[in-house]
Design an enzyme around this catalytic site. Structure first.
Site, PDB file in Angstrom:
ATOM      1  N   LYS A  41       0.830  -1.201   0.000  1.00  0.00           N
ATOM      2  CA  LYS A  41       0.000   0.000   0.000  1.00  0.00           C
ATOM      3  C   LYS A  41       0.870   1.258   0.000  1.00  0.00           C
ATOM      4  O   LYS A  41       0.571   2.229  -0.676  1.00  0.00           O
ATOM      5  CB  LYS A  41      -0.945   0.001   1.198  1.00  0.00           C
ATOM      6  CG  LYS A  41      -2.077  -0.998   1.012  1.00  0.00           C
ATOM      7  CD  LYS A  41      -2.846  -1.223   2.298  1.00  0.00           C
ATOM      8  CE  LYS A  41      -3.863  -2.343   2.105  1.00  0.00           C
ATOM      9  NZ  LYS A  41      -4.269  -2.929   3.390  1.00  0.00           N
ATOM     10  N   LYS A  81      -2.659 -11.664  -6.663  1.00  0.00           N
ATOM     11  CA  LYS A  81      -3.883 -12.219  -6.063  1.00  0.00           C
ATOM     12  C   LYS A  81      -5.110 -11.422  -6.497  1.00  0.00           C
ATOM     13  O   LYS A  81      -5.015 -10.220  -6.763  1.00  0.00           O
ATOM     14  CB  LYS A  81      -3.771 -12.261  -4.536  1.00  0.00           C
ATOM     15  CG  LYS A  81      -3.886 -10.918  -3.859  1.00  0.00           C
ATOM     16  CD  LYS A  81      -4.024 -11.029  -2.342  1.00  0.00           C
ATOM     17  CE  LYS A  81      -4.101  -9.606  -1.785  1.00  0.00           C
ATOM     18  NZ  LYS A  81      -4.242  -9.475  -0.365  1.00  0.00           N
ATOM     19  N   LYS A 139     -10.036  -6.830  -4.211  1.00  0.00           N
ATOM     20  CA  LYS A 139     -11.129  -5.869  -4.376  1.00  0.00           C
ATOM     21  C   LYS A 139     -10.633  -4.556  -4.949  1.00  0.00           C
ATOM     22  O   LYS A 139     -11.283  -3.936  -5.763  1.00  0.00           O
ATOM     23  CB  LYS A 139     -11.763  -5.560  -3.011  1.00  0.00           C
ATOM     24  CG  LYS A 139     -12.636  -6.669  -2.466  1.00  0.00           C
ATOM     25  CD  LYS A 139     -13.153  -6.264  -1.083  1.00  0.00           C
ATOM     26  CE  LYS A 139     -13.787  -7.441  -0.368  1.00  0.00           C
ATOM     27  NZ  LYS A 139     -13.856  -7.270   1.082  1.00  0.00           N
TER      28      LYS A 139
HETATM   29  P1  AMP Z   1     -10.610  -8.867   2.919  1.00  0.00           P
HETATM   30  O1  AMP Z   1     -11.537  -8.699   1.765  1.00  0.00           O
HETATM   31  O2  AMP Z   1      -9.249  -8.325   2.649  1.00  0.00           O
HETATM   32  O3  AMP Z   1     -11.220  -8.416   4.209  1.00  0.00           O
HETATM   33  O4  AMP Z   1     -10.378 -10.442   3.068  1.00  0.00           O
HETATM   34  C1  AMP Z   1     -11.299 -11.304   3.690  1.00  0.00           C
HETATM   35  C2  AMP Z   1     -10.820 -12.732   3.617  1.00  0.00           C
HETATM   36  O5  AMP Z   1     -10.687 -13.160   2.264  1.00  0.00           O
HETATM   37  C3  AMP Z   1      -9.456 -12.984   4.279  1.00  0.00           C
HETATM   38  O6  AMP Z   1      -9.492 -14.213   4.971  1.00  0.00           O
HETATM   39  C4  AMP Z   1      -8.518 -13.077   3.104  1.00  0.00           C
HETATM   40  O7  AMP Z   1      -7.392 -13.891   3.369  1.00  0.00           O
HETATM   41  C5  AMP Z   1      -9.394 -13.720   2.055  1.00  0.00           C
HETATM   42  N1  AMP Z   1      -8.933 -13.369   0.699  1.00  0.00           N
HETATM   43  C6  AMP Z   1      -8.873 -12.127   0.158  1.00  0.00           C
HETATM   44  N2  AMP Z   1      -8.406 -12.187  -1.119  1.00  0.00           N
HETATM   45  C7  AMP Z   1      -8.169 -13.500  -1.369  1.00  0.00           C
HETATM   46  C8  AMP Z   1      -7.682 -14.231  -2.524  1.00  0.00           C
HETATM   47  N3  AMP Z   1      -7.375 -13.615  -3.658  1.00  0.00           N
HETATM   48  N4  AMP Z   1      -7.585 -15.573  -2.413  1.00  0.00           N
HETATM   49  C9  AMP Z   1      -7.922 -16.227  -1.272  1.00  0.00           C
HETATM   50  N5  AMP Z   1      -8.374 -15.611  -0.171  1.00  0.00           N
HETATM   51  C10 AMP Z   1      -8.508 -14.261  -0.210  1.00  0.00           C
END
Ligand code: AMP
Ligand code: TRP
Length: 322
Positions: free
Chosen positions: A109, A190, A193
């Site tokens: 970031k 990866k 969002k």
């Molecule tokens: P966040 O949207 O960053 O709050 O992520 C919520 C959950 O989704 C966390 O457990 C992350 O590790 C998982 N996560 C986010 N992006 C990925 C991805 N590309 N592949 C697998 N898990 C993900």
């Protein structure tokens, strides 16, 4: 066994969120499981008050639609429970500046020049507070959160050494496949969002037509051989992982079933559509009664407060505040 995990209400959940986290939460839920919509974490990003309010509700509905049952587990919104922000401060007095600057997510970031908010640096401390407040044994998350989990363990151990046994030291847990779903247009990155392009990210509420389009256009390779090989064929390996996560077959078994990429991709799209459409239908129903949703989340926060108040008190006493 206490399970705790969290997800940010910023943007629609995508396939990475679903396969890396939500799906395993649903499979592991019981009366000892706590799942949290981490709205305080979303304040580290640019998000309008209206969007935050709405997305918090939408994410709560999405989690219930995916199969989390508020009668079985505890589902709640982070800011509804005051101890998260309070515990954050106690732990900021235990974490070090140096270890926070070494977090890969922070460095990414900072490199994208999003790091003007102090909270982007301290973000993992609030995550540690979330986890440690529930005497958590296991944290089911995607692979990208491993470093944050190691930091949480480090903070818990340091606190216990300095102030006496207070916290349970939690274990990281990731799903056996698809723990890191990659961007469909750039399999070296990866799915995310904030960063992925519209074609690179498949949202759980995408229409059948969009899912077909995104899978069809997903980047693979030119050798045309159906083989599970992350090193040389990451685009295909990513799609095989997704197929495997939605079926009971291993990625290698899936690869052996097809000879042509085109056939594999059409079946994969059909499998994703079939798996997501009941979730989409339940979501629309749930969003039809927002008062009931708010009510469910408030009840979850009451249950969460009982557990976290006791742990907060224990930590505050250990530090000399009580
Ligand atoms: P966040 O949207 O960053 O709050 O992520 C919520 C959950 O989704 C966390 O457990 C992350 O590790 C998982 N996560 C986010 N992006 C990925 C991805 N590309 N592949 C697998 N898990 C993900
Ligand atoms: N940092 C996590 C993410 O971006 C979200 C999160 C916040 C979390 N608090 C948590 C995950 C506690 C697990 C446990 O994905």
């Amino acid at each position: 066994m206490r399970i705790f995990s969290g997800i940010q209400p910023s943007g629609t959940p995508h396939l990475g969120n679903y396969l890396g986290a939500i799906k395993s939460w649903v499979e592991s839920q019981d009366s000892g499981a706590f799942f949290c919509v981490v709205d305080l974490h979303s304040l580290t990003l640019d998000i309008t008050p209206e969007d935050l309010r709405l997305q918090r509700l939408e994410l709560s509905a999405a989690l219930i639609a995916s199969g989390l049952d508020p009668e079985v587990c505890t589902l709640f919104v982070q800011s509804h429970v005051p101890y998260h922000a309070q515990m954050n401060w106690l732990l900021e007095c235990v974490a070090s500046y140096g270890e926070l600057t070494r977090m890969v997510a922070f460095k990414d970031k900072a490199a994208r020049q999003e790091a003007q908010r102090a909270s982007l640096l301290t973000y993992p401390v609030l995550m540690a507070a979330d986890i440690l407040l529930y005497d958590t044994n296991k944290v089911p998350v995607g692979d990208d959160q491993k470093q944050h989990l190691e930091l949480t363990r480090e903070i818990a151990e340091r606190f216990n050494n300095r102030y006496g046994q207070t916290f349970t030291v939690p274990e990281f847990s990731k799903p056996p496949v698809a723990a890191r779903v990659m961007d469909l247009q750039d399999p070296t990155r990866k799915m995310s969002k904030s960063v992925s392009s519209p074609l690179g990210k498949l949202d759980i509420f995408d229409s059948a037509a969009d899912i077909e389009k995104k899978i069809k256009k997903a980047v693979t390779d030119t050798d045309g051989e159906m083989r599970y090989d992350w090193e040389n064929k990451p685009g295909l390996a990513n799609l095989l992982d997704v197929y495997s996560a939605f079926s009971s077959e291993s990625p290698e078994q899936v690869a052996a079933k097809f000879t042509r990429y085109g056939d594999f991709k059409s079946e994969l799209a059909a499998l994703i559509i079939e798996s997501l459409s009941p979730i989409q239908a339940r979501y629309t129903d749930l969003m039809g009664d927002r008062a009931e949703l708010e009510n469910l989340m408030r009840k979850g926060a009451q249950k969460a407060s009982v557990v976290s108040a006791a742990v907060y008190d224990r930590a505050a006493t250990a530090m000399g505040l009580n």
